[in-house]
Motif scaffolding. Structure first.
Motif, PDB file in Angstrom:
ATOM      1  N   GLU A  55       0.830  -1.209   0.000  1.00  0.00           N
ATOM      2  CA  GLU A  55       0.000   0.000   0.000  1.00  0.00           C
ATOM      3  C   GLU A  55       0.863   1.258   0.000  1.00  0.00           C
ATOM      4  N   THR A  56       1.945   1.227   0.764  1.00  0.00           N
ATOM      5  CA  THR A  56       2.832   2.395   0.820  1.00  0.00           C
ATOM      6  C   THR A  56       3.469   2.655  -0.539  1.00  0.00           C
ATOM      7  N   TRP A  57       3.947   1.585  -1.180  1.00  0.00           N
ATOM      8  CA  TRP A  57       4.585   1.765  -2.481  1.00  0.00           C
ATOM      9  C   TRP A  57       3.574   2.191  -3.538  1.00  0.00           C
ATOM     10  N   SER A  58       2.362   1.637  -3.476  1.00  0.00           N
ATOM     11  CA  SER A  58       1.324   2.034  -4.433  1.00  0.00           C
ATOM     12  C   SER A  58       0.953   3.495  -4.248  1.00  0.00           C
ATOM     13  N   SER A  59       0.918   3.941  -2.986  1.00  0.00           N
ATOM     14  CA  SER A  59       0.611   5.347  -2.718  1.00  0.00           C
ATOM     15  C   SER A  59       1.701   6.258  -3.271  1.00  0.00           C
ATOM     16  N   LEU A  60       2.967   5.825  -3.158  1.00  0.00           N
ATOM     17  CA  LEU A  60       4.065   6.617  -3.713  1.00  0.00           C
ATOM     18  C   LEU A  60       3.944   6.719  -5.230  1.00  0.00           C
ATOM     19  N   MET A  61       3.646   5.599  -5.903  1.00  0.00           N
ATOM     20  CA  MET A  61       3.517   5.627  -7.355  1.00  0.00           C
ATOM     21  C   MET A  61       2.330   6.487  -7.780  1.00  0.00           C
ATOM     22  N   ARG A  62       1.257   6.485  -6.980  1.00  0.00           N
ATOM     23  CA  ARG A  62       0.116   7.335  -7.291  1.00  0.00           C
ATOM     24  C   ARG A  62       0.497   8.811  -7.138  1.00  0.00           C
ATOM     25  N   ASP A  63       1.292   9.123  -6.114  1.00  0.00           N
ATOM     26  CA  ASP A  63       1.762  10.491  -5.932  1.00  0.00           C
ATOM     27  C   ASP A  63       2.629  10.929  -7.112  1.00  0.00           C
ATOM     28  N   ILE A  64       3.466  10.026  -7.595  1.00  0.00           N
ATOM     29  CA  ILE A  64       4.316  10.355  -8.742  1.00  0.00           C
ATOM     30  C   ILE A  64       3.465  10.609  -9.980  1.00  0.00           C
ATOM     31  N   ASP A  65       2.429   9.792 -10.144  1.00  0.00           N
ATOM     32  CA  ASP A  65       1.552   9.974 -11.305  1.00  0.00           C
ATOM     33  C   ASP A  65       0.801  11.295 -11.220  1.00  0.00           C
ATOM     34  N   LEU A  66       0.307  11.611 -10.018  1.00  0.00           N
ATOM     35  CA  LEU A  66      -0.428  12.865  -9.850  1.00  0.00           C
ATOM     36  C   LEU A  66       0.502  14.077  -9.882  1.00  0.00           C
ATOM     37  N   GLY A  67       1.791  13.860  -9.633  1.00  0.00           N
ATOM     38  CA  GLY A  67       2.735  14.972  -9.585  1.00  0.00           C
ATOM     39  C   GLY A  67       3.286  15.377 -10.932  1.00  0.00           C
ATOM     40  N   LYS A  68       2.773  14.806 -12.015  1.00  0.00           N
ATOM     41  CA  LYS A  68       3.253  15.199 -13.335  1.00  0.00           C
ATOM     42  C   LYS A  68       2.971  16.677 -13.592  1.00  0.00           C
ATOM     43  N   ARG A  69       3.904  17.321 -14.268  1.00  0.00           N
ATOM     44  CA  ARG A  69       3.742  18.755 -14.563  1.00  0.00           C
ATOM     45  C   ARG A  69       2.575  18.968 -15.516  1.00  0.00           C
ATOM     46  N   ARG A  70       1.746  19.940 -15.147  1.00  0.00           N
ATOM     47  CA  ARG A  70       0.630  20.338 -16.008  1.00  0.00           C
ATOM     48  C   ARG A  70       0.812  21.795 -16.432  1.00  0.00           C
ATOM     49  N   ILE A  71       0.250  22.130 -17.586  1.00  0.00           N
ATOM     50  CA  ILE A  71       0.253  23.521 -18.031  1.00  0.00           C
ATOM     51  C   ILE A  71      -1.190  23.969 -18.221  1.00  0.00           C
ATOM     52  N   ILE A  72      -1.409  25.198 -17.861  1.00  0.00           N
ATOM     53  CA  ILE A  72      -2.741  25.801 -18.012  1.00  0.00           C
ATOM     54  C   ILE A  72      -2.614  26.938 -19.018  1.00  0.00           C
ATOM     55  N   VAL A  73      -3.413  26.860 -20.056  1.00  0.00           N
ATOM     56  CA  VAL A  73      -3.346  27.874 -21.113  1.00  0.00           C
ATOM     57  C   VAL A  73      -4.699  28.558 -21.224  1.00  0.00           C
ATOM     58  N   PRO A  74      -4.687  29.789 -21.643  1.00  0.00           N
ATOM     59  CA  PRO A  74      -5.975  30.480 -21.847  1.00  0.00           C
ATOM     60  C   PRO A  74      -6.707  29.925 -23.056  1.00  0.00           C
ATOM     61  N   ASP A  75      -7.952  30.255 -23.125  1.00  0.00           N
ATOM     62  CA  ASP A  75      -8.800  29.726 -24.204  1.00  0.00           C
ATOM     63  C   ASP A  75      -8.308  30.176 -25.574  1.00  0.00           C
ATOM     64  N   GLU A  76      -7.655  31.337 -25.636  1.00  0.00           N
ATOM     65  CA  GLU A  76      -7.203  31.852 -26.919  1.00  0.00           C
ATOM     66  C   GLU A  76      -6.089  31.003 -27.535  1.00  0.00           C
ATOM     67  N   PHE A  77      -5.363  30.186 -26.716  1.00  0.00           N
ATOM     68  CA  PHE A  77      -4.257  29.388 -27.213  1.00  0.00           C
ATOM     69  C   PHE A  77      -4.725  28.035 -27.781  1.00  0.00           C
ATOM     70  N   LEU A  78      -5.971  27.725 -27.648  1.00  0.00           N
ATOM     71  CA  LEU A  78      -6.475  26.439 -28.108  1.00  0.00           C
ATOM     72  C   LEU A  78      -6.804  26.494 -29.589  1.00  0.00           C
ATOM     73  N   GLU A  79      -6.622  25.361 -30.234  1.00  0.00           N
ATOM     74  CA  GLU A  79      -6.952  25.253 -31.653  1.00  0.00           C
ATOM     75  C   GLU A  79      -8.303  24.558 -31.778  1.00  0.00           C
ATOM     76  N   ARG A  80      -9.221  25.206 -32.441  1.00  0.00           N
ATOM     77  CA  ARG A  80     -10.565  24.665 -32.620  1.00  0.00           C
ATOM     78  C   ARG A  80     -10.576  23.591 -33.711  1.00  0.00           C
ATOM     79  N   ARG A  81     -11.158  22.475 -33.387  1.00  0.00           N
ATOM     80  CA  ARG A  81     -11.259  21.385 -34.360  1.00  0.00           C
ATOM     81  C   ARG A  81     -12.524  21.474 -35.222  1.00  0.00           C
ATOM     82  N   GLY A  82     -13.356  22.338 -34.841  1.00  0.00           N
ATOM     83  CA  GLY A  82     -14.610  22.450 -35.579  1.00  0.00           C
ATOM     84  C   GLY A  82     -15.786  22.328 -34.636  1.00  0.00           C
ATOM     85  N   ARG A  83     -16.963  22.650 -35.186  1.00  0.00           N
ATOM     86  CA  ARG A  83     -18.155  22.645 -34.364  1.00  0.00           C
ATOM     87  C   ARG A  83     -18.389  21.248 -33.758  1.00  0.00           C
ATOM     88  N   GLY A  84     -18.502  21.196 -32.454  1.00  0.00           N
ATOM     89  CA  GLY A  84     -18.803  19.949 -31.757  1.00  0.00           C
ATOM     90  C   GLY A  84     -17.625  19.017 -31.557  1.00  0.00           C
TER      91      GLY A  84
END
Length: 220
Positions: free
Chosen positions: A1-30
């Motif tokens: 359980e301890t090792w699984s919790s560590l691996m889950r922390d590593i998975d959740l600790g991946k770097r994320r980036i947050i971009v504004p809506d203007e930086f997104l590329e639209r694929r089309g309606r829907g």
């Protein structure tokens, strides 16, 4: 359980980036919109001047509690090893990093030695019974020419060479133990006949078995 919790922390600790809506590329309606994280050049964007201060790419790094998890794992490991009757150092755990003297090492390893000796006493009669039955089957079923009997179980000598050598040296200098006793301490797995033969060899080599006659002829 301890090792699984560590691996889950590593998975959740991946770097994320947050971009504004203007930086997104639209694929089309829907079909939603995506952001290419490998993109290096962005064409000028039509951004509302009122929201321009919120249009930067934000990097989010979550903390990974690696130290807490590893310390918990080490503590659990030490408890498991101790509960099994062994010292942590005997299974390669030198996490404290401190330099130990030979006496401290022997003291820590004594727990493992006692457990090993105890298990050998449990296993010896069981192995003799099982192997003796196999010998009888070999003779009765396969008609081999062996003579069934009770096998002699010999275990490897425990790694106590430095401590045993020091003890034997003190006994020899003080002349407080016989040659047979010292041989038995050095070879606890030997039979009485083997110990007696080795003791006789040592006496002969050291001249301890030479019979000296009385030079006075008994008139001293």
């Amino acid at each position: 359980e301890t090792w699984s919790s560590l691996m889950r922390d590593i998975d959740l600790g991946k770097r994320r980036i947050i971009v504004p809506d203007e930086f997104l590329e639209r694929r089309g309606r829907g079909q939603g919109a995506t952001f290419d994280g490998d993109r290096e050049v962005f064409s000028p964007l039509s951004i509302d001047p009122q929201t321009r201060d919120r249009t930067s790419i934000e990097v989010v790094d979550f903390a990974i509690r690696a130290g807490d998890h590893l310390e918990s794992a080490r503590s659990l490991f030490a408890e498991l090893v101790h509960g099994a009757g062994y010292s942590s150092s005997s299974v390669g755990d030198d996490s404290d990093g401190a330099v130990k003297t030979a006496t401290e090492v022997d003291s820590q390893d004594s727990l493992s030695d006692r457990t090993t000796t105890k298990k050998r006493r449990y296993w010896t009669p069981a192995l003799q019974s099982v192997l003796g039955s196999m010998l009888r089957l070999d003779r009765g079923v396969f008609r081999t020419a062996i003579t069934p009997g009770v096998p002699v179980i010999e275990w490897p000598t425990l790694d106590q060479s430095s401590r045993t050598a020091e003890t034997l040296n003190l006994l020899t200098m003080s002349q407080s133990a016989s040659v047979q006793t010292r041989v038995r301490m050095l070879h606890p797995q030997w039979t009485d006949d083997q110990i007696a033969a080795e003791a006789d060899t040592i006496k002969a080599e050291q001249g301890l078995d030479v019979q000296v006659t009385d030079p006075t002829g008994g008139f001293a």
